[in-house]
Enzyme design. Structure first.
Site, PDB file in Angstrom:
ATOM      1  N   ARG A  15      32.014  32.577  41.241  1.00 59.07           N
ATOM      2  CA  ARG A  15      32.102  34.032  41.348  1.00 59.07           C
ATOM      3  C   ARG A  15      31.421  34.663  40.132  1.00 59.07           C
ATOM      4  O   ARG A  15      31.947  34.619  39.024  1.00 59.07           O
ATOM      5  CB  ARG A  15      33.556  34.502  41.431  1.00 59.07           C
ATOM      6  CG  ARG A  15      33.662  36.034  41.489  1.00 59.07           C
ATOM      7  CD  ARG A  15      35.005  36.525  41.997  1.00 59.07           C
ATOM      8  NE  ARG A  15      36.091  36.298  41.068  1.00 59.07           N
ATOM      9  CZ  ARG A  15      37.311  36.850  41.186  1.00 59.07           C
ATOM     10  NH1 ARG A  15      37.574  37.650  42.213  1.00 59.07           N
ATOM     11  NH2 ARG A  15      38.268  36.581  40.319  1.00 59.07           N
ATOM     12  N   ASP A  22      45.033  38.891  35.916  1.00 59.15           N
ATOM     13  CA  ASP A  22      43.616  38.979  35.566  1.00 59.15           C
ATOM     14  C   ASP A  22      43.237  40.450  35.458  1.00 59.15           C
ATOM     15  O   ASP A  22      44.096  41.333  35.473  1.00 59.15           O
ATOM     16  CB  ASP A  22      42.735  38.204  36.548  1.00 59.15           C
ATOM     17  CG  ASP A  22      42.699  38.809  37.943  1.00 59.15           C
ATOM     18  OD1 ASP A  22      43.252  39.921  38.147  1.00 59.15           O
ATOM     19  OD2 ASP A  22      42.111  38.190  38.848  1.00 59.15           O
TER      20      ASP A  22
END
Length: 545
Positions: free
Chosen positions: A170, A454
Site C-alpha cells: 500500500r 493508525d
C-alpha cells in the site's frame, strides 16, 4: 544534514541512510522521474477537484450516483481481469508497516495476504521510506532477519514466495508529497515513490517466483483518480518491458465520494483490478470531513458507537460486495484492530468473540476475505471464513442481487444510533495525543488501550472533536461541547499522560490543537505534522490539497 545531491534530474535533500544506494540507483531514480513528469500536472488538478467537491458538499450538495457514468453501471458485459497468481484466496489478510520485525511476523503469520503498509501505519520519515523498500527487497531475496535488543532472532519460516502470504503493497495516498525528492523544485508524490521503487526493484523477481506486483490503492475519491493510477501502471509496465495487465490493484473504498463510484473505479482499472476493500476507519473520517459543517443531521456519536451495523455502514458494505461480485472482483472486509492480551483471559475472550462476530458478519454478507492487525487473530478470521467458504477459494458467485444500489442510504447519517459522551471526548483526545506522539517518533502503528491505532483512527478522533465543537453538539448529559470545555478536558488528559524524558507529547499536543481545535480544518493531520516535524529541508514547497 548533508548538502542536497542531484541524480538523473531528481534532487535528494534528506540525510543519507545506510544502504539507500541499493534503492536509489540511477536507473530507479530515472524511472521515478518519468512517472512524475507524466502525471504531476494531472495529479495537482485532481487534488484541486477534491477541494472543489468538498466545498460543494459542505454547501449542501449531497453526493449522488453520477449521471455521466450511468452507462458504465448499466453495462452488464464488462468484467475485471482474471484473478492473478496468489490472489485467488484472500480469506485472511494481515496488515502492518514494513519494518523488519513486523514484516517477518506478518510473513510467518499464516495469513493468505500481507498488506505491506507504507501509508497509514507508517510514519513517512526518510528512514522509514527507504528502509521499508530495503526490507521488502530483502524479503524477496530471502535475506530478511532481525535480532531485538534482548537477542531474540526473527527469521522467515520459508524462502519460497508461493509458501508465504502474497505481498500487496500500500503506497501513500495522492495527498502526501515526498519532499525529500524534488524534480524542478517540486516534490514527487509519495505514492509514486512507494509504488515506483517497489515495482522497479521487484516486479521481475515477483513474476519469476510465481507472484506479481500487487498493490492496495488508498484514499481514492473518484474514478478519475483511479484512471490516473491505471495510466501509471501502463507506463510502468511499458518502461520495464512487463506485459500489460501484470499489475493488480485492490482499491480501498475509504472515502464517501468513492462509495458513489465503486463500479466506475473498477472499470477504470479493469485490466489491473483485483477488488475493493471496505476501509472502515478512513471511511468514517471521510464522512465527518465532508459533512462536518452541515449541522446536527450529520453529527456522529462516540467513535465506539459507529459500528459496521449502523445503517449507513451496512449500506456501504453491502453495495461494495454487490459491485465487486457483479464485476468478478474480490470484496475484502475491514480491519479487526484488537491486540490480544495474554495476561487478561477474560478480556481477551470477550474481545475475541467480538472479532469472531465481526468476521462472521462479513463472511455471511459475501466478503471474500478480511483484515486483521495481529497474528493471533489470523486463526479466528480463517476459521470463520473456512466455515463459510468450505473448499471454495472465494465466494464471488454470491452476487447479492438482493441489494439495490441506493445513493441516499449511503449518507443516511441521521439514522445512526448512539450518543456523545464525556468519556468519548476524553477517549478521542487521549487517542489523538498518543497516536500523534507515536507517529512523531517514527511508529505509525501504535498499540493504544488494546487496539492497533493508525492515522485513520487518529483522524476520526480529531475530526469528531472539531465537528462536535462547531456543531455545538450535546452530550448524553445535556452538556454543550464547546471549545472551552474541550480545552479543559485536554489539559486534564494531557496531565494524566505518563511522560518520558524524550517523548514527543508537547509536539503532539501542538499538532492536535491545530487539527482539532483550530477554526480551519486541515484535510489530513499528517500534512502539517509532516511539514513541521519530518521534512528535513525547511524551504517552502507546494503542498498537496
Amino acid at each position: 544534514m548533508n548538502d542536497p545531491i542531484t541524480l538523473n534530474g531528481v534532487e535528494l535533500t534528506a540525510s543519507p541512510i545506510p544502504r539507500q544506494e541499493e534503492i536509489l540507483t540511477p536507473q530507479a531514480i530515472e524511472f521515478l522521474q518519468k512517472l512524475h513528469k507524466a502525471t504531476h500536472t494531472r495529479r495537482q488538478e485532481l487534488l484541486q477537484m477534491r477541494q472543489q467537491r468538498r466545498h460543494e458538499i459542505a454547501n449542501g450538495q449531497d453526493p449522488r450516483f453520477r449521471e455521466d457514468t450511468r452507462h458504465i453501471r448499466e453495462d452488464d458485459s464488462w468484467q475485471v481481469a482474471p484473478t492473478a497468481p496468489g490472489l485467488e484466496d484472500r480469506r485472511v489478510e494481515i496488515t502492518g508497516p514494513v519494518d523488519r520485525k513486523m514484516a517477518i511476523n506478518a510473513l510467518n503469520s499464516g495469513a493468505k495476504v500481507w498488506l505491506a503498509d507504507m501509508e497509514d501505519s507508517s510514519t513517512p520519515n526518510w528512514s522509514n521510506v527507504i528502509n521499508g523498500q530495503l526490507n521488502l527487497k530483502d524479503a524477496l531475496d530471502a535475506r530478511l532477519h532481525f535480532t531485538n535488543e534482548s537477542g531474540k532472532e526473527y527469521r522467515l519460516e520459508s524462502t519460497e514466495l508461493t509458501e508465504l502470504p502474497t505481498i500487496v503493497v500500500r503506497p501513500r495516498g495522492w495527498h502526501l508529497p515526498e519532499k525529500h525528492m524534488l524534480v524542478d523544485g517540486t516534490p514527487i508524490a509519495g505514492g509514486i515513490v512507494d509504488f515506483g521503487l517497489y515495482f522497479f526493484h521487484n516486479a521481475h523477481k515477483l513474476i519469476a517466483g510465481g507472484r506479481g506486483p500487487y498493490f492496495y490503492l488508498p484514499k481514492i475519491e473518484n474514478h478519475l483518480e483511479a484512471r490516473l493510477w491505471n495510466d501509471i501502471f501502463v507506463q510502468a509496465q511499458q518502461l520495464l518491458g512487463i506485459p500489460q495487465g501484470t499489475i493488480r490493484a485492490t482499491v480501498l473504498i475509504e472515502t464517501i465520494t468513492a462509495a458513489f463510484e465503486m463500479e466506475e473505479i473498477l472499470y477504470e482499472l479493469r485490466d489491473h483490478a483485483a477488488g475493493l476493500n471496505a476501509g472502515r476507519w478512513d471511511y468514517i473520517f471521510s464522512v465527518i470531513k465532508n459533512f462536518r459543517s452541515r449541522g446536527p443531521r450529520f453529527v456522529l456519536p462516540d467513535r465506539a458507537e459507529v459500528t459496521m451495523t449502523q445503517p449507513f455502514m451496512r449500506s456501504y458494505t453491502e453495495q461494495l460486495v454487490r459491485a465487486c461480485h457483479r464485476r468478478g472482483a474480490h470484496a475484502i472486509g475491514g480491519m479487526a484492530a484488537f491486540i490480544p492480551n495474554r495476561r487478561d483471559e477474560e478480556a481477551n475472550e470477550l474481545a475475541m468473540n467480538k472479532v469472531r462476530a465481526d468476521k462472521l458478519r462479513e463472511a455471511t454478507d459475501g466478503f471474500d476475505g478480511s483484515w486483521v492487525a495481529h497474528p493471533d487473530l489470523v486463526p479466528i478470521a480463517r476459521e470463520v471464513f473456512d466455515e463459510v467458504l468450505g473448499e471454495r477459494a472465494n465466494q464471488r458467485e454470491k452476487l447479492r442481487e438482493d441489494v439495490t444500489p441506493d445513493d441516499r442510504s449511503l449518507i443516511d447519517i441521521a439514522s445512526t444510533q448512539g450518543s456523545i459522551t464525556e468519556a468519548g471526548i476524553r477517549a478521542n483526545i487521549d487517542i489523538g495525543l498518543r497516536y500523534i506522539e507515536s507517529w512523531l517518533r517514527g511508529n505509525g502503528a501504535a498499540a493504544i488501550h488494546g487496539l492497533m491505532e493508525d492515522a485513520a483512527t487518529a483522524e476520526i478522533s480529531r475530526s469528531q472533536i472539531w465537528q462536535w465543537i462547531h456543531a455545538s453538539a450535546i452530550t448524553d448529559t445535556g452538556e454543550i461541547v464547546s471549545r472551552e470545555w474541550v480545552e479543559e478536558l485536554l489539559d486534564e488528559v494531557f496531565d494524566e499522560l505518563d511522560r518520558e524524558s524524550e517523548d514527543r507529547f508537547d509536539d503532539a499536543r501542538d499538532i492536535f490543537e491545530e487539527v482539532a481545535l483550530g477554526e480551519e480544518f486541515p484535510t489530513f493531520l499528517t500534512i502539517p505534522a509532516y511539514a513541521r516535524f519530518l521534512h528535513e529541508n525547511p524551504e517552502p514547497v507546494a503542498q498537496a490539497a
